[in-house]
Design a protein around this motif. Structure first.
Motif, short mmCIF file in Angstrom:
data_model
loop_
_atom_site.label_atom_id
_atom_site.label_comp_id
_atom_site.label_asym_id
_atom_site.label_seq_id
_atom_site.Cartn_x
_atom_site.Cartn_y
_atom_site.Cartn_z
N ALA A 813 69.27 28.14 80.93
CA ALA A 813 68.09 28.90 81.79
C ALA A 813 66.98 28.83 80.22
O ALA A 813 66.85 29.63 80.20
CB ALA A 813 68.86 30.39 81.92
N LYS A 816 64.47 26.56 80.24
CA LYS A 816 63.65 26.80 81.60
C LYS A 816 62.70 28.04 80.62
O LYS A 816 61.34 27.48 80.62
CB LYS A 816 64.67 27.30 82.23
N ALA A 817 63.09 28.28 79.63
CA ALA A 817 61.94 29.29 79.65
C ALA A 817 61.25 29.31 78.06
O ALA A 817 60.34 29.06 78.10
CB ALA A 817 62.99 31.36 78.91
N THR A 878 66.57 35.73 84.48
CA THR A 878 67.24 34.08 84.99
C THR A 878 68.04 33.99 86.38
O THR A 878 68.17 35.12 87.01
CB THR A 878 67.88 33.57 83.59
N ASP A 879 68.45 33.06 86.02
CA ASP A 879 69.15 32.35 87.21
C ASP A 879 70.02 32.75 86.97
O ASP A 879 71.05 32.22 88.22
CB ASP A 879 68.71 30.64 87.68
N LYS A 884 69.68 38.03 81.74
CA LYS A 884 67.91 38.36 80.99
C LYS A 884 67.65 37.22 79.05
O LYS A 884 68.49 37.86 78.72
CB LYS A 884 67.21 40.13 80.73
#
Length: 932
Positions: A813, A816-817, A878-879, A884
């Motif tokens: 996650a 990804k950010a 997030t997933d 968060k």
């Protein structure tokens, strides 16, 4: 100090990034040969449990094709995997040396036996041809990295093996399963020999399909059977019979109807017809008749015994007989019966005691006894026969039919069914029943549907025709009484006598001796059989000829259900033994990328040496292991490109492991498991669990699962996670620090395990890896067993696999950010990021356990934990549940040594441009890590 590069532990290895397999593999192979690694392995495994593996022999004919390579590589993977299990796995390669594949090629050069060469010289030429290709194929198999007893292969033409074939036949005779008969068998006019079921292939063929008029000899009898008493309906009666083999009509002895079908007697202006009621319209339309009326009906059984006039020979009458194989469908539900040319027809001959006329010789010509067509080749006979039928108004229709038809697998020409005197293994009695029981209860089949397939083949197959009318093969050393046709009463002793001579002098001794030499005073009463044995018997008795107990495994292509698997099973049962193998494993056919069979005519053949000379044998081996071989095996450029990319990832992983083991001596630097950092212990635990899964997959012969799991481990567990995280620790911490040596210890264990994991598949590459590995004991990776240095993680460990997998999820996650910000130009590398993680209590506690090492897990310069309710409005969802994120570019200088961005860069004047952590690692006691 400003030369900080010298203070880093940079990776180094001579293990090449570029594989150059085509050049390196032959050098490795030469070393294996010089060191005789196979003999070393046999010595090392002496006294261990034996895993017996019987090699199905390829024909000693031509160069290897891709199917050969797939088969032998799969076998080699099994041998090497079983060796890792600590078993003794002697693997003796074999070659099928007799029979048509060799004989046809010698004929192309030398002509048929007796043309230019004597029969003895022809057999010698066959032996030389087979030896030539055994040597070629042996080298080609070696080049694939196949480990076997190449010094002592079994050849079906070795004198001892030939003698044991005869002894095997003697056991069949002693069990009363050998019989002589004149039955229709598939016969190739080009081979001039009967063929085995496995030598028959089905291809499309165009045939002349005709309807023939058989007329009733006694009209009154026909009407009486149909219960018709009004004589005004009495006209000539026709029974239309459909056939696609007009050339067999001279041998017709009957017309078969189905006893349960309803047949109608119908009227036309000039005559009456007998036609299956359900087929009246189809038959009349085909024969251009358009008007009819029904006169009567009768079951087929009622019509049994009615005599019909032969359509070619008016002075010959043939009966109507009953057969359940007659069906409604194509044809007329009235079948022409020629006992010399069909197995069902021959069975009807026996049941009804019909005459037997063998009108075709082994050259495919009608004999002199055939009226009208004597001496004519059957290949040219259809037209004259059809013309004769036309002239006598016996031809009702004629058309061309395209249908599937049996062909010779060597000449690719249509076969005929021909009844010639042959020797058979009788399957009608206990052999078939016992074979079905063995297949069902004593053998494990992979895939599982193999059992049903084998049972179906055994149930439906005819008696096994053992005899062949050829020159190059093992003789059937039998003597038959000239008057009674019985075998000599001392057949068993005579066969052993012949076997002993063959053991010394080879099969030529049979042909170079007379009946008198063997029988003495009895010679005048007996004839010497000149037939040779079916080559499938040669290889099918390998278990007996090699004097092996039941073999643990046989592994062949799926076509061998009807060939070698079946030959092994039936021969063993016929000799009075049980299952010759415990496990049968079948793989699919090799096809091109479009699913087409590979053939020279299509130009889609890929030769194994094309791959080994360009990509290397390990690419071919990895491709074989990567596919689910139970289905068709598609080969093509894209498949090999994909495999090459997979290989590249694996090799890069190995190179990283070796490069980061630079300077590591396990005798000095190996860290005990309980002292290793938490992340290192977990990756070793994951390797330990993976090894157990790989062993299970190898033992289940699911090699594609092995490749998938290893590839996943390289890509995800190592490449995208562990190896990425430990770079900082490896490069920046003090050389002998616990943090660095702990990581090296983990890499050492993984590298040693990895060498074993992939050895059965990437034999050349893992041997190359082995040369660079520290701490090895065996001289070759081929001599190893499964690695036992992967320490288990304590069950109560907080930092366990589940913990790390959750950490990986959070890291994904975060990445990804970061990638989003990199794409937007906000960040360069992840080390430019400051991360805030807003978590629910459970996740907060999990991440908090890492303390100030948390940011290393994300390869970020700063990571801050906060509670979920503290998340600002602009925090990213997030997933990951209850997580968060906020990611920003960090406002701090970049450390020239570790590249982290931290506030204390340059704080010490003596160490400009680097952070306090790096100063500690250079000049202090060193950084301490506990987790990552």
């Amino acid at each position: 100090m400003t030369d900080y590069k010298s203070t880093l532990n940079l990776p180094y290895t001579d293990f090449p990034m570029k594989a150059n397999l085509a050049q390196r593999e032959p050098l490795c192979l030469q070393r294996w040969i010089e060191q005789d690694v196979y003999a070393q392995l046999r010595a090392a495994r002496k006294g261990k449990p034996v895993f017996r593996f019987l090699d199905g022999p390829p024909y000693a004919n031509g160069h290897l094709h891709l199917g050969h390579a797939v088969n032998k590589i799969l076998k080699d993977i099994v041998v090497k995997a079983k060796g890792l299990d600590g078993l003794d796995v002697p693997f003796v390669p074999g070659w099928d040396c007799h029979g048509l594949p060799v004989e046809i090629n010698v004929e192309k050069k030398e002509g048929r036996p007796g043309d230019r060469l004597t029969h003895d010289a022809f057999r010698a030429a066959c032996r030389a041809y087979a030896n030539h290709y055994v040597a070629i194929q042996k080298d080609e198999f070696k080049r694939l990295g196949v480990m076997a007893d190449w010094h002592h292969p079994y050849l079906t033409m070795d004198y001892t093996y030939e003698a044991n074939i005869i002894r095997s036949l003697a056991k069949v005779h002693a069990a009363h399963h050998l019989k002589r008969g004149r039955k229709p068998v598939h016969f190739c006019l080009d081979c001039r020999s009967a063929l085995a079921e496995a030598e028959v292939e089905y291809k499309e063929k165009q045939s002349q399909a005709i309807d023939v008029r058989f007329q009733a000899a006694d009209v009154a009898e026909v009407f009486a059977r149909f219960g018709v008493t009004d004589k005004k309906d009495w006209q000539p009666v026709t029974l239309p019979v459909w056939t696609t083999t007009p050339w067999t009509l001279p041998a017709n002895e009957a017309v078969a109807l189905n006893p349960a079908l309803t047949y109608a007697l119908i009227g036309t202006p000039a005559e009456r017809w007998i036609v299956a009621k359900d087929m009246i319209r189809d038959v009349l339309l085909r024969c251009n008749y358009y008007g009819y009326y029904e006169i009567g009906e009768a079951q087929g059984s009622v019509l049994e015994g009615i005599l019909m006039t032969h359509p070619l020979y008016p002075d010959r009458q043939v009966p109507i007989i009953m057969s359940n194989h007659v069906v409604v469908g194509e044809g007329t539900a009235a079948v022409h019966v020629a006992p010399a040319h069909g197995p069902e027809d021959y069975a009807l001959l026996q049941y009804y005691a019909l005459p037997f006329r063998q009108y075709v010789n082994q050259k495919g010509c009608y004999t002199e006894e055939v009226p009208l067509f004597a001496g004519l080749s059957i290949r040219e006979a259809n037209e004259p026969i059809i013309n004769a039928l036309k002239e006598d108004k016996k031809l009702l229709s004629q058309a061309t039919l395209t249908h599937s038809y049996p062909h010779c697998w060597r000449h690719h020409t249509p076969l005929i069914m021909l009844a010639t005197p042959q020797w058979f293994i009788d399957l009608a009695g206990p052999v078939r029943e016992k074979a079905l029981q063995v297949a069902a209860h004593e053998v494990t089949w992979h895939p599982k549907w193999g059992k049903a397939r084998m049972q179906g083949l055994i149930e439906s197959r005819p008696d096994w025709c053992l005899s062949r009318q050829r020159t190059w093969g093992v003789p059937m050393p039998l003597f038959v009484h000239q008057d009674t046709g019985e075998l000599h009463p001392n057949t068993a002793a005579l066969m052993e006598k012949v076997a002993k001579q063959v053991e010394q002098f080879g099969v030529d001794v049979w042909y170079q001796t007379s009946v008198e030499d063997w029988l003495g005073a009895d010679a005048a009463q007996y004839e010497k059989i000149q037939d040779v044995l079916d080559v499938w018997f040669d290889s099918g008795v390998a278990h007996a000829c090699l004097q092996e107990s039941t073999t643990d495994l046989v592994l062949e292509g799926s076509d061998q259900y009807r060939a070698w698997f079946q030959s092994l099973l039936l021969s063993s049962v016929a000799m009075g033994d049980g299952a010759p193998f415990k496990i049968a494993l079948a793989h699919g056919f090799v096809v091109d990328a479009n699913g087409h069979k590979m053939s020279k005519s299509l130009g889609n053949v890929i030769a194994p040496d094309e791959i080994t000379k360009t990509l290397g044998a390990d690419i071919l081996r990895l491709w074989v292991a990567s596919i689910d071989y139970r289905d068709e095996i598609a080969a093509g450029k894209d498949a090999f490109n994909t495999t090459t990319e997979t290989y590249r990832r694996i090799r890069n992983t190995l190179r990283f492991l070796l490069a980061n083991l630079h300077g590591f001596d396990p005798l000095q630097h190996l860290v005990p498991a309980h002292e290793m950092l938490a992340l290192d212990r977990v990756i070793v635990e994951k390797a330990r669990v993976l090894q157990a899964e790989l062993i299970e997959a190898y033992q289940a012969y699911q090699f594609h699962i092995v490749v998938q799991k290893i590839h996943h481990f390289c890509l995800d567990d190592l490449g995208r996670f562990y190896l990425d995280i430990i770079k900082d620790r490896q490069y920046t911490m003090q050389t002998n620090s616990l943090g660095r040596r702990s990581a090296q210890t983990a890499l050492y264990h993984i590298a040693h395990a990895f060498a074993r994991w992939m050895m059965p598949i990437l034999s050349f590459t893992t041997e190359e890896l082995w040369d660079y590995l520290p701490g090895k004991q065996e001289s070759s990776v081929l001599l190893t067993t499964w690695y036992d240095g992967l320490a288990a993680l304590p069950a109560d460990a907080l930092f366990n696999v589940a913990y790390v997998e959750k950490l990986q999820t959070v890291r994904d996650a975060v990445n990804k950010a970061i990638e989003g910000l990199r794409a937007a130009g906000v960040l360069g590398s992840s080390l430019e990021a400051a991360i805030w993680l807003y978590c629910a209590p459970d996740l907060y506690a999990l991440l908090q356990a890492l303390g100030d090492e948390l940011h290393f897990a994300f390869i970020a310069s700063k990571a801050t934990l906060a509670h979920l309710q503290e998340a600002p409005a602009d925090a990213m969802v997030t997933d990951v549940a209850h997580l968060k994120l906020k990611v920003e570019a960090i406002d701090a200088a970049k450390c020239e040594r570790c590249w982290h961005r931290v506030p204390d860069v340059g704080a010490l004047a003596d160490y400009p441009g680097i952070c306090g952590r790096c100063v500690e690692n250079i000049a202090g006691t060193g950084e301490v890590r506990r987790y990552v």
